[in-house]
Design a protein around this motif. Structure first.
Motif, mmCIF file in Angstrom:
data_model
loop_
_atom_site.group_PDB
_atom_site.id
_atom_site.type_symbol
_atom_site.label_atom_id
_atom_site.label_comp_id
_atom_site.label_asym_id
_atom_site.label_seq_id
_atom_site.Cartn_x
_atom_site.Cartn_y
_atom_site.Cartn_z
ATOM 1 N N UNK A 213 -34.488 63.823 -75.717
ATOM 2 C CA UNK A 213 -33.721 65.067 -75.739
ATOM 3 C C UNK A 213 -32.239 64.746 -75.695
ATOM 4 N N UNK A 214 -31.404 65.779 -75.736
ATOM 5 C CA UNK A 214 -29.947 65.536 -75.675
ATOM 6 C C UNK A 214 -29.570 64.909 -74.320
ATOM 7 N N UNK A 215 -28.978 63.720 -74.354
ATOM 8 C CA UNK A 215 -28.548 63.031 -73.123
ATOM 9 C C UNK A 215 -29.690 62.497 -72.276
ATOM 10 N N UNK A 216 -30.926 62.569 -72.800
ATOM 11 C CA UNK A 216 -32.075 62.116 -71.986
ATOM 12 C C UNK A 216 -32.176 60.600 -72.025
ATOM 13 N N UNK A 217 -32.690 60.034 -70.934
ATOM 14 C CA UNK A 217 -32.911 58.583 -70.878
ATOM 15 C C UNK A 217 -34.160 58.243 -71.666
ATOM 16 N N UNK A 218 -34.212 57.042 -72.288
ATOM 17 C CA UNK A 218 -35.417 56.672 -73.021
ATOM 18 C C UNK A 218 -36.609 56.549 -72.073
ATOM 19 N N UNK A 219 -37.780 56.971 -72.540
ATOM 20 C CA UNK A 219 -38.986 56.945 -71.711
ATOM 21 C C UNK A 219 -39.566 55.530 -71.726
ATOM 22 N N UNK A 220 -39.907 55.005 -70.525
ATOM 23 C CA UNK A 220 -40.503 53.675 -70.428
ATOM 24 C C UNK A 220 -42.012 53.837 -70.458
ATOM 25 N N UNK A 221 -42.639 53.278 -71.450
ATOM 26 C CA UNK A 221 -44.104 53.355 -71.539
ATOM 27 C C UNK A 221 -44.649 51.940 -71.372
ATOM 28 N N UNK A 222 -45.423 51.724 -70.302
ATOM 29 C CA UNK A 222 -46.003 50.411 -70.035
ATOM 30 C C UNK A 222 -47.497 50.549 -69.853
ATOM 31 N N UNK A 223 -48.212 49.602 -70.388
ATOM 32 C CA UNK A 223 -49.668 49.619 -70.199
ATOM 33 C C UNK A 223 -49.994 49.187 -68.774
ATOM 34 N N UNK A 224 -51.213 49.502 -68.328
ATOM 35 C CA UNK A 224 -51.665 49.125 -66.973
ATOM 36 C C UNK A 224 -51.645 47.608 -66.810
ATOM 37 N N UNK A 225 -51.993 46.877 -67.872
ATOM 38 C CA UNK A 225 -52.030 45.410 -67.813
ATOM 39 C C UNK A 225 -50.634 44.841 -67.545
ATOM 40 N N UNK A 226 -49.618 45.441 -68.215
ATOM 41 C CA UNK A 226 -48.242 44.950 -68.028
ATOM 42 C C UNK A 226 -47.826 45.097 -66.570
ATOM 43 N N UNK A 227 -48.163 46.258 -65.966
ATOM 44 C CA UNK A 227 -47.818 46.498 -64.560
ATOM 45 C C UNK A 227 -48.509 45.477 -63.667
ATOM 46 N N UNK A 228 -49.794 45.239 -63.950
ATOM 47 C CA UNK A 228 -50.557 44.313 -63.123
ATOM 48 C C UNK A 228 -50.003 42.899 -63.237
ATOM 49 N N UNK A 229 -49.639 42.496 -64.463
ATOM 50 C CA UNK A 229 -49.081 41.151 -64.684
ATOM 51 C C UNK A 229 -47.754 40.988 -63.956
ATOM 52 N N UNK A 230 -46.919 42.056 -64.002
ATOM 53 C CA UNK A 230 -45.619 42.002 -63.314
ATOM 54 C C UNK A 230 -45.819 41.830 -61.808
ATOM 55 N N UNK A 231 -46.774 42.596 -61.228
ATOM 56 C CA UNK A 231 -47.063 42.489 -59.795
ATOM 57 C C UNK A 231 -47.539 41.106 -59.420
ATOM 58 N N UNK A 232 -48.429 40.540 -60.244
ATOM 59 C CA UNK A 232 -48.956 39.194 -59.969
ATOM 60 C C UNK A 232 -47.847 38.146 -60.019
ATOM 61 N N UNK A 233 -46.941 38.323 -60.983
ATOM 62 C CA UNK A 233 -45.846 37.357 -61.142
ATOM 63 C C UNK A 233 -44.972 37.361 -59.875
ATOM 64 N N UNK A 234 -44.650 38.549 -59.370
ATOM 65 C CA UNK A 234 -43.812 38.664 -58.167
ATOM 66 C C UNK A 234 -44.535 38.057 -56.972
ATOM 67 N N UNK A 235 -45.850 38.327 -56.851
ATOM 68 C CA UNK A 235 -46.624 37.760 -55.735
ATOM 69 C C UNK A 235 -46.630 36.231 -55.796
ATOM 70 N N UNK A 236 -46.788 35.710 -57.019
ATOM 71 C CA UNK A 236 -46.781 34.238 -57.186
ATOM 72 C C UNK A 236 -45.427 33.664 -56.774
ATOM 73 N N UNK A 237 -44.354 34.347 -57.178
ATOM 74 C CA UNK A 237 -43.005 33.869 -56.829
ATOM 75 C C UNK A 237 -42.781 33.902 -55.315
ATOM 76 N N UNK A 238 -43.248 34.983 -54.670
ATOM 77 C CA UNK A 238 -43.098 35.107 -53.214
ATOM 78 C C UNK A 238 -43.834 33.991 -52.490
ATOM 79 N N UNK A 239 -45.066 33.728 -52.967
ATOM 80 C CA UNK A 239 -45.875 32.672 -52.346
ATOM 81 C C UNK A 239 -45.179 31.321 -52.532
ATOM 82 N N UNK A 240 -44.646 31.100 -53.738
ATOM 83 C CA UNK A 240 -43.961 29.832 -54.021
ATOM 84 C C UNK A 240 -42.735 29.651 -53.132
#
Length: 548
Positions: free
Chosen positions: A3-30
């Motif tokens: 829309x006018x002045x609207x921010x772009x919508x972020x569309x992410x699949x469930x897998x992408x979210x899960x992979x991002x969470x796992x990556x952060x957990x791995x980094x924290x553990x490391x």
């Protein structure tokens, strides 16, 4: 849609979210494992020292986990959390800072395979929580023994087992004696049988380079790095009457916006007369209660020094608030911030001696021979500043151990014996747990073995053979068997008289397991400080940002 002045919508699949969470957990553990690896070699009697250099060129050499982590600069948030738990452990019980980091790192490492196999962090956290509750129950039950706090010999043995892993191990008898004397001096019995022991506020360690460590001792009173304000004031006073002030003995200066108009010569003379009158009133109020010594946290003017000297009173100025509090506890005086409120009951008469001595190039003020001091000063001597700093860190640990034992007189065997015993209890209980939680629960039992394993590693023993033999001993010969940190051989801690305070172990287990649970619960790190080229903050996508 845009829309006018609207921010772009972020569309992410469930897998992408899960992979991002796992990556952060791995980094924290490391990050957690990396911090643990840094100080793993600092555990036990054969611990190695770390040499730390600060940006100003100062050098610290120590094997105290908290001191090392305090000097390290890290960027990763999970690593900062690990450093914070060492500080928490140090503030709460004063010992076990290395153990808590090593244990937390191992608990995170044991969670990694479960996350890789698709286990949900909540399942692991639930199992860790259950294991912590069972470990606390076991520690407070049959695995701990009570201590008679009046048994000085037994108390000394426990403090020695804490100091034997540190630099001051060679002088452990002296350090034990100093720690016990200092803590008992500041201990106050409260109504209801409770004790109040505030060693941070009322036990001051004064480090004096020169002499040998054997010259260190506890003063039944207070020592300050101060001299009297006037060279003709008395430097030795027997049975002094002490007044403590928190106000300046000088004329109040006008603020910057004050404007005084002087028309004739008499006006200026009048101002000087007013100043003199004000200072004389202050001094007359003090002289009225006939003290010999006064300590003030603020300044003392030349005129006030003149009046006090005529009255035979020695004055010490610009005393720290903390030092003034210690003097108040030592001699029974009350700190006042107005001289016109001074009464006889505010004067401290509990000290037997006031003296100014010159040590090296500095003048020190001693308030000693107090009748019932509830504050004390430990005078530490040593060859160099580095040795004195390390001795002070070790002595603080010893003071905390004595304090913990007086507050909670319960002991557990040292040398990795209690970790092995708790590990065995948890392994047996794991068989009763149904479902997938059984494996993370059993992982806590395995993680606890890192303490005896590290002790064996640090003294060069065969780790696998030693741990297998230790498990066998615990299965057949009781729970007091542990590892001799000097030789790596198996010994009965009961016979060796190597014990640790229960409160230290309870705090270490709670802090380590709860921190591991906290870090496993994180599935994203959002930074609000870094900017990308467009000026917007960069971040991993979060649940909030994924709105349609």
């Amino acid at each position: 849609m845009f829309g006018p002045g609207a921010a772009p919508i972020v569309v992410l699949s469930q897998n992408t979210k899960r992979d991002s969470g796992k990556k952060v957990q791995r980094e924290n553990i490391q990050a957690g494992k990396t911090i643990a690896d840094v100080i793993r070699t600092c555990l036990g009697p054969q611990a190695m020292l770390k040499m730390l250099m600060d940006p100003m060129g100062g050098i610290v050499m120590t094997n105290d986990g908290n001191a090392i982590l305090r000097e390290i600069t890290v960027q990763h948030p999970a690593a900062k959390t690990m450093i914070e738990i060492a500080r928490t452990q140090d503030e709460e019980v004063g010992d076990g800072t290395t153990s808590v980091i090593v244990l937390a790192g191992e608990l995170l490492a044991h969670a990694e395979p479960f996350l890789a196999n698709g286990s949900h962090p909540t399942v692991i956290i639930r199992a860790y929580k259950k294991a912590l509750d069972d470990a606390i129950t076991a520690l407070e039950g049959d695995l701990s023994v009570s201590l008679d706090v009046n048994d000085k010999e037994k108390l000394t043995q426990v403090v020695k087992s804490c100091l034997d892993t540190k630099f001051m191990g060679k002088w452990s008898d002296l350090a034990c004696q100093i720690a016990m004397e200092a803590v008992k001096t500041v201990s106050i019995e409260q109504p209801g049988g409770r004790r109040e022991i505030d060693i941070k506020r009322y036990v001051k360690v004064e480090k004096l380079p020169g002499g040998s460590i054997e010259d260190s001792h506890v003063l039944k009173g207070v020592m300050l790095n101060k001299d009297v304000t006037h060279p003709k004031m008395e430097r030795v006073v027997k049975n002094p009457r002490i007044v403590l002030l928190d106000c300046p003995l000088e004329y109040k200066k006008g603020e910057s916006q004050t404007n005084v108009e002087i028309v004739k010569e008499a006006d200026f003379t009048r101002m000087l007369e007013l100043e003199e009158k004000y200072v004389k009133e202050l001094c007359d109020n003090i002289i009225a209660v006939k003290p010999n010594v006064i300590f003030t946290e603020k300044g003392v003017s030349d005129l006030a020094q003149h009046y006090l000297l005529k009255a035979g009173i020695s004055a010490v100025r610009r005393v720290r608030k903390s030092d003034n509090n210690r003097i108040a506890r030592a001699c029974g005086a009350t700190i006042l911030n107005r001289t016109d409120e001074l009464r006889e009951e505010h004067v401290g008469t509990g000290a037997g001696n006031f003296e100014i001595k010159k040590i090296n190039d500095d003048y020190f003020c001693f308030v000693t021979e107090c009748q019932d001091p509830k504050a004390c000063t430990i005078v530490l001597r040593g060859a160099s500043k580095d040795i004195l700093n390390e001795s002070e860190r070790n002595l603080q640990d010893a003071l905390n151990v004595v304090r913990n034992l007086l507050l909670e007189p319960k002991l557990v065997p040292g040398g990795g014996a209690i970790e092995m015993a708790v590990s065995r209890v948890l392994t047996e209980k794991a068989a009763e747990i149904a479902g997938v939680e059984q494996w993370p629960y059993k992982a806590v039992a395995q993680a606890l073995e890192i303490i005896p394993r590290t002790l064996a590693q640090n003294c060069g023993a065969n780790t696998i053979r030693t741990l297998t033999a230790l498990r066998s001993k615990h299965a057949t010969s009781g729970h007091t068997w542990g590892i001799d940190g000097n030789t790596g051989s198996l010994v009965d801690m009961k016979e060796r008289n190597i014990w640790e305070p229960l409160s230290v172990k309870l705090q270490a287990y709670k802090t380590a397991i709860e921190t591991a649970m906290l870090l496993l619960r994180i599935d994203d790190i959002v930074s609000g400080s870094k900017k990308n080229q467009g000026g917007a903050p960069t971040a991993h996508p979060t649940e909030e940002s994924m709105k349609e």
